[in-house]
Design an enzyme around this catalytic site. Structure first.
Site, PDB file in Angstrom:
ATOM      1  CE  LYS A   1      -1.755   1.567   4.062  1.00 39.53           C
ATOM      2  NZ  LYS A   1      -1.445   2.985   4.384  1.00 39.53           N
ATOM      3  CG  ASN A   2       2.232   2.742   3.541  1.00 35.40           C
ATOM      4  OD1 ASN A   2       1.082   3.088   3.238  1.00 35.40           O
ATOM      5  ND2 ASN A   2       2.609   2.517   4.792  1.00 35.40           N
TER       6      ASN A   2
ATOM      7  NE  ARG B   1      -1.359  12.375   8.098  1.00 33.64           N
ATOM      8  CZ  ARG B   1      -1.315  13.641   8.476  1.00 33.64           C
ATOM      9  NH1 ARG B   1      -2.371  14.194   9.032  1.00 33.64           N
ATOM     10  NH2 ARG B   1      -0.234  14.351   8.313  1.00 33.64           N
TER      11      ARG B   1
ATOM     12  CB  CYS C   1      -4.977  10.922  11.593  1.00 34.94           C
ATOM     13  SG  CYS C   1      -3.486  10.009  11.797  1.00 34.94           S
TER      14      CYS C   1
ATOM     15  NE  ARG D   1       0.422  10.203  10.159  1.00 33.31           N
ATOM     16  CZ  ARG D   1      -0.050   9.287   9.311  1.00 33.31           C
ATOM     17  NH1 ARG D   1      -1.271   8.839   9.446  1.00 33.31           N
ATOM     18  NH2 ARG D   1       0.696   8.829   8.345  1.00 33.31           N
TER      19      ARG D   1
ATOM     20  CB  VAL E   1      13.774  10.461   9.249  1.00 34.07           C
ATOM     21  CG1 VAL E   1      13.515   9.517   8.083  1.00 34.07           C
ATOM     22  CG2 VAL E   1      15.265  10.588   9.502  1.00 34.07           C
ATOM     23  CB  SER E   2       9.107  13.197   7.096  1.00 32.00           C
ATOM     24  OG  SER E   2       7.910  13.074   6.345  1.00 32.00           O
ATOM     25  CB  VAL E   3       7.887   7.964   5.007  1.00 24.35           C
ATOM     26  CG1 VAL E   3       7.516   7.198   3.752  1.00 24.35           C
ATOM     27  CG2 VAL E   3       8.666   7.081   5.973  1.00 24.35           C
TER      28      VAL E   3
ATOM     29  CG  ASP F   1       3.213   1.458   9.423  1.00 28.86           C
ATOM     30  OD1 ASP F   1       2.818   2.301  10.248  1.00 28.86           O
ATOM     31  OD2 ASP F   1       3.379   1.720   8.217  1.00 28.86           O
TER      32      ASP F   1
ATOM     33  CB  ILE G   1       7.313   6.801  14.526  1.00 27.74           C
ATOM     34  CG1 ILE G   1       8.517   5.862  14.389  1.00 27.74           C
ATOM     35  CG2 ILE G   1       7.057   7.589  13.238  1.00 27.74           C
ATOM     36  CD1 ILE G   1       9.798   6.471  13.916  1.00 27.74           C
TER      37      ILE G   1
ATOM     38  NE  ARG H   1      -7.388   4.113   5.307  1.00 20.41           N
ATOM     39  CZ  ARG H   1      -7.063   5.316   5.757  1.00 20.41           C
ATOM     40  NH1 ARG H   1      -7.592   5.749   6.861  1.00 20.41           N
ATOM     41  NH2 ARG H   1      -6.215   6.068   5.098  1.00 20.41           N
TER      42      ARG H   1
HETATM   43  C1  EPZ Z   1       4.273   6.949   6.402  1.00 24.98           C
HETATM   44  O1  EPZ Z   1       3.489   8.008   6.925  1.00 24.98           O
HETATM   45  C2  EPZ Z   1       3.346   5.765   6.257  1.00 24.98           C
HETATM   46  N1  EPZ Z   1       2.279   6.119   5.339  1.00 24.98           N
HETATM   47  C3  EPZ Z   1       2.805   5.375   7.633  1.00 24.98           C
HETATM   48  O2  EPZ Z   1       1.999   4.225   7.484  1.00 24.98           O
HETATM   49  C4  EPZ Z   1       3.985   5.040   8.550  1.00 24.98           C
HETATM   50  O3  EPZ Z   1       3.500   4.757   9.838  1.00 24.98           O
HETATM   51  C5  EPZ Z   1       4.948   6.234   8.609  1.00 24.98           C
HETATM   52  O4  EPZ Z   1       5.354   6.600   7.261  1.00 24.98           O
HETATM   53  C6  EPZ Z   1       6.196   5.956   9.412  1.00 24.98           C
HETATM   54  O5  EPZ Z   1       6.860   4.845   8.888  1.00 24.98           O
HETATM   55  C7  EPZ Z   1       2.485   6.024   4.019  1.00 24.98           C
HETATM   56  O6  EPZ Z   1       3.564   5.681   3.544  1.00 24.98           O
HETATM   57  C8  EPZ Z   1       1.337   6.348   3.128  1.00 24.98           C
HETATM   58  P1  EPZ Z   1       6.299  10.360   8.421  1.00 24.98           P
HETATM   59  P2  EPZ Z   1       4.037   9.497   6.910  1.00 24.98           P
HETATM   60  O7  EPZ Z   1       6.160  11.632   7.676  1.00 24.98           O
HETATM   61  O8  EPZ Z   1       4.808   9.724   5.673  1.00 24.98           O
HETATM   62  C9  EPZ Z   1       6.401  13.695  11.828  1.00 24.98           C
HETATM   63  C10 EPZ Z   1       0.053   2.904   7.753  1.00 24.98           C
HETATM   64  O9  EPZ Z   1      -0.561   2.374   8.714  1.00 24.98           O
HETATM   65  N2  EPZ Z   1       6.239  14.675  10.757  1.00 24.98           N
HETATM   66  O10 EPZ Z   1       7.512   9.532   8.178  1.00 24.98           O
HETATM   67  O11 EPZ Z   1       2.889  10.383   7.191  1.00 24.98           O
HETATM   68  C11 EPZ Z   1       5.156  12.821  11.996  1.00 24.98           C
HETATM   69  O12 EPZ Z   1       4.166  13.463  12.772  1.00 24.98           O
HETATM   70  C12 EPZ Z   1       0.595   4.310   7.864  1.00 24.98           C
HETATM   71  O13 EPZ Z   1       0.228   2.331   6.668  1.00 24.98           O
HETATM   72  C13 EPZ Z   1       6.326  16.032  11.054  1.00 24.98           C
HETATM   73  O14 EPZ Z   1       6.547  16.428  12.209  1.00 24.98           O
HETATM   74  O15 EPZ Z   1       5.002   9.448   8.168  1.00 24.98           O
HETATM   75  C14 EPZ Z   1       5.730  11.587  12.631  1.00 24.98           C
HETATM   76  O16 EPZ Z   1       5.864  11.798  14.015  1.00 24.98           O
HETATM   77  C15 EPZ Z   1       0.277   4.968   9.157  1.00 24.98           C
HETATM   78  N3  EPZ Z   1       6.165  16.929  10.030  1.00 24.98           N
HETATM   79  C16 EPZ Z   1       7.133  11.485  12.008  1.00 24.98           C
HETATM   80  O17 EPZ Z   1       7.402  12.781  11.454  1.00 24.98           O
HETATM   81  C17 EPZ Z   1       5.920  16.541   8.746  1.00 24.98           C
HETATM   82  O18 EPZ Z   1       5.778  17.408   7.870  1.00 24.98           O
HETATM   83  C18 EPZ Z   1       7.246  10.474  10.874  1.00 24.98           C
HETATM   84  O19 EPZ Z   1       6.156  10.639   9.961  1.00 24.98           O
HETATM   85  C19 EPZ Z   1       5.856  15.162   8.452  1.00 24.98           C
HETATM   86  C20 EPZ Z   1       6.016  14.257   9.479  1.00 24.98           C
END
Ligand code: EPZ
Length: 426
Positions: free
Chosen positions: A22-23, A99, A123, A128, A169-171, A313, A335, A405
């Protein structure tokens, strides 16, 4: 609303095919906006989130077509053509459902010089924010305004290559920056980039579309912008979270299963942890074999980390496993700030868990007991499925739409491996 009924206590046996991730699929779908040529994704999973993303893309004028694979777990073919784009606004109603919709920001801005994307809002698992996504677009020269819950982004003369330096680090922000930089003028460097396999998969697809990218899978990605991208056909990476979830199903139920169409390197941090609980996972020609004999799992500690560490996850699923272990386990969630919503539900099934700040302390119990339960997020719901598979008696999982989902053909796959699980349609 559909529910899932499980009669627990059976060991698992047989093969479980793993679907496309999915991701990986969601950012790959957003990448179709970068070109007017056709992008074909094969091994595409049939999931509610893929449906939401298709709906969003169609609202821009993208032509989409999905053909399911012949059997369960056999990926489908998704054709996406962003030739006649009539709209660059991502509506609140579509973004709030998922999201990952925010991933259209970078591609729209890069190709059309403008985008209006609803802010996703908080959420269940945490606040997030999207500040890092916006920071990346600004670094690439975009003007960003926030108005009435929307991000208004513009870059009239196009984006310009630059250093995008992430403080954490943000995915998703890495994916948005990577897609945007492919069409920016000149060179971009993404520093402190996320290294998740889904980002490497996206980068490979973009490269096949003509993008010039190096450093994928490292924390420093370099992109030399090009004038235009073209179409390609790309196979979606296997789902490492689905892989880990079913490996943990074998860990909690006992038994002997083979996860096919996946590979052990996707769950490198999970395998030693499973070994610590007494579950062996080894590579095979087809994927991964996972085995645990009848004795109870052993307690183990873990902390969630960005890749290559243990994924957030899989945190909830691992908690279900150690809920039945001999001894006391500690699970630290680093995270997301609110990702223990499965705990009260596991308690209802007889688990002994205390949450102290970002850490859950789990004293293993001999048996979980079936109960009606529900969770408020996808991975939390899957931990309740695992708990139900191992529990004595019947478990009813409510709010199955969370599972839909992210888990393709969940009941079919587990039934084929000997579990007693069925969907109650309503
Ligand atoms: C991705 O979400 C995944 N979603 C999530 O999977 C997964 O849990 C997450 O990465 C971490 O591995 C998809 O790939 C579609 P992040 P993402 O930005 O990109 C903070 C599932 O169940 N942050 O890496 O939204 C954030 O709040 C889902 O499949 C900021 O502060 O995650 C978090 O604490 C849930 N500012 C941390 O970074 C930002 O602008 C990591 O989030 C962005 C993120």
């Amino acid at each position: 609303m559909d529910r899932i009924r499980i009669k627990g206590g059976k060991p698992l046996k047989g093969e479980i095919p793993i679907s496309g991730a999915k991701n990986a699929a969601l950012p790959l779908m957003a990448a179709c906006l970068l070109t007017d040529k056709k992008l074909t994704l094969i091994n595409a999973p049939w999931l509610a989130d893929v449906g939401f993303m298709s709906e969003l893309l169609r609202s821009f004028g993208v032509e989409t077509s999905y053909v399911r694979g012949p059997g369960f777990g056999e990926g489908g073919r998704l054709d996406l053509t962003a030739r006649n784009i009539v709209n660059t606004t991502a509506d609140y109603d579509l973004v709030r459902k998922m999201r990952a919709s925010f991933l259209v920001l970078g591609p729209l801005l890069a190709r059309f010089g403008q985008a209006k994307v609803s802010l996703p809002g908080g959420c269940a698992i945490g606040a997030r924010p999207v500040d890092l996504h916006l920071r990346a677009m600004q670094a690439l020269g975009a003007d960003i305004q926030l108005e009435e819950g929307y991000v208004l982004a513009s870059a009239k003369g196009g984006l310009t290559g630059a250093l995008v330096d992430f403080p954490l680090v943000s995915v998703g922000a890495t994916e948005n920056a990577l897609m945007a930089a492919t069409l920016a003028r000149g060179k971009s460097v993404i520093d402190n980039a996320a290294r998740e396999p889904e980002i490497v998969d996206l980068g490979r697809c973009l490269s096949a579309m003509g993008a010039r990218i190096s450093g994928l899978g490292t924390s420093c990605i370099e992109i030399e912008g090009v004038e235009a991208l073209h179409g390609t056909q790309h196979a979606v990476l296997p789902d490492r979270i689905e892989t880990g979830t079913y490996a943990m199903a074998a860990a909690i139920c006992g038994g002997d299963i083979e996860l096919t169409g996946t590979s052990a390197d996707l769950i490198g941090a999970v395998i030693p942890l499973l070994a610590a609980t007494g579950t062996a996972a080894v590579s095979t020609n087809l994927g991964i074999s996972v085995r645990r004999n009848g004795v109870r799992p052993t307690a183990a500690d873990v902390s969630t980390e960005p890749f290559p560490g243990f994924p957030t996850d899989l945190q909830a699923q691992f908690m279900a496993v150690v809920a039945t272990a001999e001894g006391r386990s500690h699970i630290k969630e680093t995270i997301f700030e609110n990702r223990f919503m499965h705990v009260p539900e596991l308690l209802r099934m007889g688990a002994d868990i205390q949450v102290q700040g970002d850490t859950a302390i789990i004293q293993g119990v001999e048996y979980l007991k079936g109960a009606p339960v529900m969770a408020t997020d996808l991975r939390g719901s899957s931990s309740l499925v695992l708990a139900g598979l191992a529990a004595e008696g019947e478990t009813i999982i409510n709010r199955v739409y969370h599972l839909d989902r992210g888990f393709e053909c969940l009941e079919e796959k587990l039934s084929a491996a000997g579990a007693e699980i069925e969907r109650l349609k309503e």
